[in-house]
Design an enzyme around this catalytic site. Structure first.
Site, PDB file in Angstrom:
ATOM      1  N   GLN A  69       0.762  -1.215  -0.097  1.00 42.12           N
ATOM      2  CA  GLN A  69      -0.088   0.140   0.075  1.00 42.12           C
ATOM      3  C   GLN A  69       0.946   1.241   0.063  1.00 42.12           C
ATOM      4  OE1 GLN A  69      -3.055  -1.166   3.232  1.00 42.12           O
ATOM      5  NE2 GLN A  69      -3.999   0.377   1.946  1.00 42.12           N
ATOM      6  N   HIS A  70       0.111   2.397  -0.185  1.00 44.15           N
ATOM      7  CA  HIS A  70       0.549   3.539  -0.117  1.00 44.15           C
ATOM      8  C   HIS A  70       1.809   4.010  -1.103  1.00 44.15           C
ATOM      9  CE1 HIS A  70      -1.517   3.298   3.543  1.00 44.15           C
ATOM     10  NE2 HIS A  70      -0.475   2.644   4.089  1.00 44.15           N
ATOM     11  N   ASP A  95      -2.228  -4.891  -0.198  1.00 48.94           N
ATOM     12  CA  ASP A  95      -1.733  -6.187   0.381  1.00 48.94           C
ATOM     13  C   ASP A  95      -2.457  -6.583   1.573  1.00 48.94           C
ATOM     14  OD1 ASP A  95      -0.473  -4.051   1.634  1.00 48.94           O
ATOM     15  OD2 ASP A  95       1.718  -5.195   1.691  1.00 48.94           O
TER      16      ASP A  95
END
Length: 492
Positions: free
Chosen positions: A80-81, A243
Site C-alpha cells: 500500500q501507499h 496487500d
C-alpha cells in the site's frame, strides 16, 4: 486456473490456484532491492517489480505443471501507499517511494494542519493522514523534484501500476485508494479538493485513475504481453487491491468476527466491518476493503524488518536465531526493545529510532536480544489491537499470516500476549491467495460469491493452532507493562 500476485516490499510472490479442485498447484517468489538512506528514504524501482513478476510467474507455472493457456484471470495485490508517478509515456518520473518511507514526515504534518487537523481529516477523508500515506510523498516530490513533478501524467499505487502494465488501463479500487490521503473512505470517492491542497498544478481528471468496484475487471492482458507470458487472448485482470485488503480475503476475513494479523516486514491488524468505523484513536485507519465493505486497520512499521536487523547484527542464520529466541525466558530477563528502526506509525512516532533498554552485564546475551526484539515487535501489535476497542473484543480468533507466522514460538507468543487463540491459514502468503480468489470472483461474477470461494479455498492449518496459556499470559502482562512504561518514558 487463476493467478494471484503479491508485490510486496521484499519480493513478488505468484500462486497458481485451481478453483474447481480447491487446490494451490504452484507458487514462487523473486526478491526486490530496497533502497534505504539514513534520512528515512525508502524507495524501489518499479521496473524491478516487473522483472520479479516475470520470473516468479514462470517459476510458479513450472512448479504447477500447467499449460498457461488454461489461465483465466489474474489478480494483483500490492504494497500500500507507494507513489508511482508516471509521465505521458507511462514511465516513472521518480523511483517509487514506499509505505515505510518516513522522509516526508514534515510534509505530512503540514498537510494535516492544512486540512484542519485530525477533525478536518476525519471529516474529509474518514481517517487521519499518517506519514507513509501517498499524499505526503506527492507533496515531497513537488517540493524537492519540481522537474519530475511537472511531468506527472498519472498517479498510481504499486498494484495499480502492475495492472497498468498488464492491461494498459489506469484503474484502481476503493481498498487501496483508501491509503492515498486524497480519497474519502466514507463515500468511496476521490477528494479532488484535498488533492488540490497537495498538488494544485495537477488536474485530477487527468492524473487520478478511474475507480471501479472490487468485483469489476480492470481489463484484459495486453495481446503482446499475453504472447510473452504464453497466455490465451482475453485473460481477465481483476481490480486487485492493497496487500492488507487482499490478505484479508486470503484469510477469509470478509465478514465480522475475525481479526487478521500479519507478521511481515511491517505488522498489520485488521478486522472486517459492514459499515465505516469511527474509532476512538486516529491511528486506526478506516480503510475500505477490497471485498465491498470496510477494513479498519492499524500498521506497525517494524516487525520482521526489526527481527531481521537484530539477527543480522548478531551474525545468526534464521535457524540459530529461532533457537536463541526459544532459549530465553519470557521477558528476556528485563531487556526491552523499542524496535523503531524505520520510525513508527502506531504509535505515531515517524521520527523515532530504535533503543535497547535494561541491558546489564548479566542479561546482555544473544538469546535475550533475540527474544526481546520479537517480544517488543509483538507488544507493538498488541498496542494496536487495543486501539480497535469493541471491534476486536468480540473476535473469536486471530488468523496469522506473513513470514513470521511460520515460527511456532512466535505463534504461541502472540496467543499469550493477546490472550486469544491464534491459527494460520494453510497458505500464509495470504495476499497472493486473496488476489487469486478475487480474480476468480471477478471472472465468474455474478455466478460466484466471494464468500463461497473463501469457504472452499481458505483452509486453516490445525497444526498451527496456539491457545493462550494462563501462566504465560500473566508473565507477558508484566513484560508488556514494562514496554508501555518505556514508551511513556521515551516519547510521552
Amino acid at each position: 486456473m487463476y493467478i494471484g500476485v503479491d508485490c510486496g516490499t521484499q519480493s513478488t510472490k505468484v500462486v497458481v490456484v485451481d478453483v474447481d479442485a480447491g487446490r494451490i498447484l504452484g507458487e514462487a517468489s523473486r526478491p526486490h532491492i530496497l533502497r534505504e538512506e539514513a534520512n528515512g528514504r525508502r524507495e524501489q524501482n518499479p521496473a524491478d517489480w516487473l522483472a520479479a513478476f516475470r520470473g516468479a510467474f514462470a517459476d510458479a507455472v513450472e512448479s504447477a505443471g500447467i499449460n498457461t493457456q488454461a489461465i483465466r484471470a489474474i489478480g494483483v495485490s500490492g504494497q500500500q501507499h507507494g507513489l508511482v508517478a508516471l509521465d505521458a509515456a507511462g514511465e516513472p518520473v521518480h523511483p517509487a517511494k514506499l509505505w515505510c518511507d518516513t522522509e516526508t514526515a514534515n510534509h505530512n504534518s503540514v498537510l494535516v494542519e492544512k486540512l484542519g487537523g485530525e477533525e478536518g481529516c476525519l471529516d474529509k477523508l474518514g481517517l487521519v493522514l499518517q506519514t507513509g500515506y501517498t499524499a505526503s510523498k506527492l507533496a515531497w516530490l513537488r517540493e524537492t523534484h519540481p522537474e519530475a513533478y511537472h511531468r506527472i501524467d498519472s498517479l498510481l499505487l504499486p498494484h495499480d501500476y502492475l495492472n497498468f502494465w498488464l492491461t494498459g488501463e489506469r484503474v484502481t479500487e476503493a481498498g487501496d485508494a483508501s491509503g492515498t490521503g486524497y480519497f474519502d473512505t466514507h463515500t468511496r470517492r476521490w477528494r479532488e479538493d484535498v488533492l488540490a491542497e497537495i498538488a494544485p498544478e495537477l488536474d485530477p481528471a487527468r492524473v487520478l485513475p478511474r475507480l471501479i468496484e472490487p468485483h469489476a475487471p480492470v481489463g484484459r492482458v495486453r495481446p503482446a504481453l499475453a504472447r510473452e507470458l504464453g497466455l490465451a487472448n482475453g485473460v481477465v485482470v481483476s481490480s486487485g487491491g492493497g496487500d492488507n485488503m487482499l490478505g484479508a480475503i486470503g484469510t477469509g476475513n470478509i465478514t465480522p468476527g475475525l481479526v487478521t494479523l500479519s507478521l511481515g516486514t511491517s505488522g498489520t491488524v485488521c478486522a472486517y466491518s459492514d459499515a465505516p468505523v469511527i474509532a476512538d484513536s486516529a491511528m486506526v485507519a478506516n480503510f475500505c476493503s477490497s471485498s465491498g465493505g470496510w477494513l479498519p486497520l492499524i500498521c506497525t512499521m517494524n516487525v520482521t524488518s526489526a527481527t531481521t536487523r537484530v539477527r543480522e547484527l548478531l551474525g545468526l542464520d534464521l535457524t540459530t536465531f529461532n533457537e536463541r529466541l526459544a532459549a530465553a525466558p519470557i521477558g528476556a530477563e528485563g531487556v526491552t526493545v523499542l524496535p523503531f528502526f524505520n520510525g513508527e506509525r502506531v504509535p505515531a512516532l515517524p521520527l523515532a529510532t530504535g533503543s535497547f533498554l535494561g541491558l546489564t552485564s548479566v542479561n546482555t546475551t544473544q538469546a535475550n536480544l533475540c527474544r526481546a526484539v520479537v517480544e517488543s515487535a509483538t507488544f507493538g501489535l498488541r498496542y494496536g489491537l487495543e486501539l480497535f476497542g469493541d471491534l476486536a473484543k468480540g473476535a473469536s480468533q486471530i488468523r496469522l499470516i506473513g513470514g513470521g507466522a511460520k515460527n511456532p514460538v512466535w505463534r504461541q507468543m502472540i496467543a499469550d500476549i493477546t490472550d486469544t487463540t491464534v491459527i494460520c491459514p494453510a497458505v500464509t502468503d495470504a495476499a497472493a491467495l486473496g488476489a487469486a480468489l478475487q480474480a476468480a470472483w471477478c471472472e465468474r461474477y455474478p455466478n460466484a460469491s466471494l464468500e463461497g470461494l473463501c469457504t472452499r479455498l481458505v483452509q486453516l492449518d490445525e497444526g498451527s493452532r496456539a491457545d493462550p496459556e494462563p501462566e504465560r499470559v500473566a508473565a507477558y502482562e508484566q513484560a508488556y507493562t514494562r514496554y508501555r512504561q518505556a514508551l511513556t518514558d521515551h516519547y510521552y
